[in-house]
Design a protein around this motif. Structure first.
Motif, PDB file in Angstrom:
ATOM      1  N   ARG A   4       0.960  -1.266   0.097  1.00 25.78           N
ATOM      2  CA  ARG A   4       0.016   0.072  -0.043  1.00 25.78           C
ATOM      3  C   ARG A   4       0.953   1.165   0.066  1.00 25.78           C
ATOM      4  N   SER A  50      -2.774   5.650 -11.807  1.00 23.58           N
ATOM      5  CA  SER A  50      -2.877   4.751 -11.096  1.00 23.58           C
ATOM      6  C   SER A  50      -2.401   3.451 -11.686  1.00 23.58           C
ATOM      7  N   THR A  51      -2.660   3.106 -13.153  1.00 19.85           N
ATOM      8  CA  THR A  51      -1.943   2.191 -13.642  1.00 19.85           C
ATOM      9  C   THR A  51      -0.598   2.400 -13.813  1.00 19.85           C
ATOM     10  N   GLN A  53       1.271   3.677 -11.819  1.00 20.82           N
ATOM     11  CA  GLN A  53       1.841   3.554 -10.354  1.00 20.82           C
ATOM     12  C   GLN A  53       2.253   1.918 -10.205  1.00 20.82           C
ATOM     13  N   ARG A  54       0.968   1.289 -10.550  1.00 26.52           N
ATOM     14  CA  ARG A  54       1.052  -0.067 -10.370  1.00 26.52           C
ATOM     15  C   ARG A  54       2.020  -1.095 -11.292  1.00 26.52           C
ATOM     16  N   THR A  55       2.164  -0.391 -12.517  1.00 23.84           N
ATOM     17  CA  THR A  55       2.928  -0.880 -13.434  1.00 23.84           C
ATOM     18  C   THR A  55       4.592  -0.749 -12.856  1.00 23.84           C
ATOM     19  N   ARG A  57       5.365  -0.148  -9.693  1.00 24.80           N
ATOM     20  CA  ARG A  57       5.545  -1.161  -8.514  1.00 24.80           C
ATOM     21  C   ARG A  57       5.733  -2.545  -8.983  1.00 24.80           C
ATOM     22  N   ASP A  58       4.999  -2.996  -9.879  1.00 25.42           N
ATOM     23  CA  ASP A  58       5.212  -4.462 -10.203  1.00 25.42           C
ATOM     24  C   ASP A  58       6.665  -4.537 -10.840  1.00 25.42           C
ATOM     25  N   LYS A 202      -0.443  -1.150 -19.696  1.00 27.15           N
ATOM     26  CA  LYS A 202       0.899  -1.726 -18.921  1.00 27.15           C
ATOM     27  C   LYS A 202       1.610  -2.599 -19.579  1.00 27.15           C
TER      28      LYS A 202
END
Length: 211
Positions: A4, A50-51, A53-55, A57-58, A202
């Protein structure tokens, strides 16, 4: 493990900047993500942001996204230009100070593409060598000189073919005239906000982060 983001406040040029920060153990880099037009509802919670950021992060990147001045709980009022780049520079400094040795990647969507590109040029002038700059459906009409862009590191431009906000041909023509090496990716049957195409976005970015 669920990862998070943590709400943080950063000292900006005209007051506090509201941000979301994700730290990771054994991260391979840091990523700053710049959101779209602040006077047309753009915030750090935009679904494309948000996408992104998640990309990041991953792929094992520490991430920071933030609201420009006058957006959300960020102080001040919108400048729609250099002021937002100043805000991004403050956010980049905060992130760099926390992680002095990790390579930096910049992401910008729409108006944020202008912000990230201009910021990249500023950071390079200060001695920073960016690993990668991603400009997604970028507002290239706001970039008055290609000299404002960073000249080192990878540059990827991702442009929806059916963009209803940023004229696609404008981006294609700008890309054609851009003297520095870069990659232009066209997303077929896709509008500005990547409705139904966020997974495609992504999938385009992730392998390029891993290179």
């Amino acid at each position: 493990m669920l990862m998070r983001e943590t709400p943080v406040f950063i000292d900006g040029p005209v007051g506090q900047l509201e941000a979301l920060y994700l730290d990771l153990d054994e991260a391979k880099g840091i990523a700053l993500i710049c959101h779209p037009n602040p006077v047309q509802g753009g915030t750090m919670l935009n679904k494309v942001i948000s996408t992104l950021q998640r990309t990041a992060r991953d792929d094992g990147l520490i991430t920071l996204r933030f609201n420009y001045r006058g957006v959300g709980a960020s102080a001040g009022s919108s400048d729609m230009g250099e002021g937002e780049v100043d805000d991004a520079q403050a956010a980049a400094k905060w992130l760099r100070d926390k992680h002095p040795d990790l390579p930096m990647t910049l992401f910008g969507f729409s108006f944020g593409g202008f912000v990230a590109a201009t910021l990249g040029g500023r950071l390079e002038a200060e001695g920073e060598t960016l690993k990668h700059l991603f400009m997604v459906a970028p507002a290239v009409m706001r970039i008055t000189s290609v000299d404002a862009l960073p000249q080192k590191g990878a540059l990827t431009i991702i442009q929806p073919d059916n963009d209803e906000v940023v004229e696609p041909q404008l981006v294609y023509d700008w890309s054609d005239k851009l003297p520095r090496p870069h990659e232009l990716l066209k997303v077929a049957e896709c509008g500005h906000f990547f409705h139904g195409k966020l997974t495609d976005l992504k999938d385009l970015i992730l392998p390029r982060l891993s290179n």
